[in-house]
Design an enzyme around this catalytic site. Structure first.
Site, PDB file in Angstrom:
ATOM      1  N   ARG A   1       0.914  -1.270  -0.135  1.00  0.00           N
ATOM      2  CA  ARG A   1      -0.025  -0.045  -0.105  1.00  0.00           C
ATOM      3  C   ARG A   1       0.880   1.209  -0.002  1.00  0.00           C
ATOM      4  O   ARG A   1       0.264   2.260   0.072  1.00  0.00           O
ATOM      5  CB  ARG A   1      -0.672  -0.011   1.278  1.00  0.00           C
TER       6      ARG A   1
ATOM      7  N   ARG B   1     -17.204  -2.706  11.947  1.00  0.00           N
ATOM      8  CA  ARG B   1     -15.660  -2.298  11.622  1.00  0.00           C
ATOM      9  C   ARG B   1     -15.717  -0.946  12.097  1.00  0.00           C
ATOM     10  O   ARG B   1     -16.600  -0.049  11.482  1.00  0.00           O
ATOM     11  CB  ARG B   1     -15.269  -2.519  10.069  1.00  0.00           C
TER      12      ARG B   1
ATOM     13  N   ARG C   1     -21.637  -1.576   4.139  1.00  0.00           N
ATOM     14  CA  ARG C   1     -20.765  -2.506   5.036  1.00  0.00           C
ATOM     15  C   ARG C   1     -20.895  -2.181   6.526  1.00  0.00           C
ATOM     16  O   ARG C   1     -21.062  -2.923   7.334  1.00  0.00           O
ATOM     17  CB  ARG C   1     -19.303  -2.812   4.429  1.00  0.00           C
TER      18      ARG C   1
ATOM     19  N   ARG D   1      -9.831   7.224   4.370  1.00  0.00           N
ATOM     20  CA  ARG D   1      -9.199   6.085   3.899  1.00  0.00           C
ATOM     21  C   ARG D   1      -8.892   6.519   2.259  1.00  0.00           C
ATOM     22  O   ARG D   1      -8.048   6.111   1.806  1.00  0.00           O
ATOM     23  CB  ARG D   1     -10.028   4.888   4.105  1.00  0.00           C
TER      24      ARG D   1
END
Ligand code: B4P
Length: 196
Positions: free
Chosen positions: A89, A134, A128, A146
């Site tokens: 990443r 999460r 989600r 993000r």
């Protein structure tokens, strides 16, 4: 061996498609996100440290994830290949990965990069967040952080593999099965060439 990186922004379907690809091609799945979440669940020191970054939507320091991948490679000496999901990443992670694989006399065959619009990413991750529990999916500002982190630090990883002509863009919108079919078509073609 056949080693592939499934690449793309948060929410592009990496985790979803990885599950299907590892089953079809008998690859070992290495997801740094999953590894970090299991450290958090186990309340290890590494997990508690990583959580501080993840909860804000930031990347965890390179040393931490590189160490985890190094251990995972050592612990899986007899696999037919690896599918890297969410790793590398950063440019540094990509350089370190190349080095670790070269010590094992292998390399990355291909990076399959999923292309998805930002609005679709936010929609998927928010959805989600309704059920996943999460902490990084619970509000839109963390999800957007993000995505910013991805553009700042991660998108450049594709340039690293582009130099070696190893990047293939794949349309990441549509049904899960449609996208899997697109990815499989590329893997079937590339496996015959087996670079590494
Ligand atoms: P990850 O676990 O990698 O999470 P992610 O980027 O959100 O992608 P994920 O794979 O889970 O989601 P997917 O797109 O499959 O990273 C989490 C955090 O860990 C990072 O922010 C960072 O802090 C840390 N981290 C991890 N690796 C790191 C590294 N190498 N270096 C530093 N830090 C690191 O799916 C998203 C949703 O979309 C799902 O709900 C799914 O059901 C849905 N979906 C998938 N495909 C769809 C489709 N075709 N249509 C509609 N919905 C779809």
């Amino acid at each position: 061996m056949f080693n592939l990186i499934l690449f793309g922004p948060p929410g592009s379907g990496k985790g979803t498609q990885s599950e299907k690809l590892i089953a079809k091609y008998n690859l070992k799945h290495l997801s740094t996100g999953d590894l970090l979440r299991s450290e958090i669940a186990g309340k290890t020191q590494l997990g508690m440290e990583a959580k501080k970054f993840m909860d804000k939507g930031n990347l965890v320091p390179d040393e931490v994830v590189i160490g985890m991948i190094n251990d995972a490679l050592d612990n899986n000496p007899d696999v037919q290949g690896f599918l890297f999901d969410g790793f590398p990443r950063t440019a540094r992670q990509a350089e370190e990965l190349d080095e670790l694989l070269s010590k094992k006399h292998t390399c990355i065959d291909v990076m399959l990069a999923l292309k998805v619009s930002e609005e679709e990413l936010v929609k998927r991750l928010s959805k989600r967040g309704e059920t996943s529990g999460r902490s990084d999916d619970i509000n839109e500002s963390i999800i957007r952080a993000r995505i910013v982190e991805y553009h700042k630090k991660t998108a450049t990883v594709a340039d690293h593999y582009q130099k070696a002509n190893k990047v293939l863009m794949v349309e990441g919108e549509g049904t899960v099965d449609e996208i899997f079919e697109r990815l499989s078509k590329e893997v079937d073609r590339l496996k015959k060439l087996a670079n590494c």
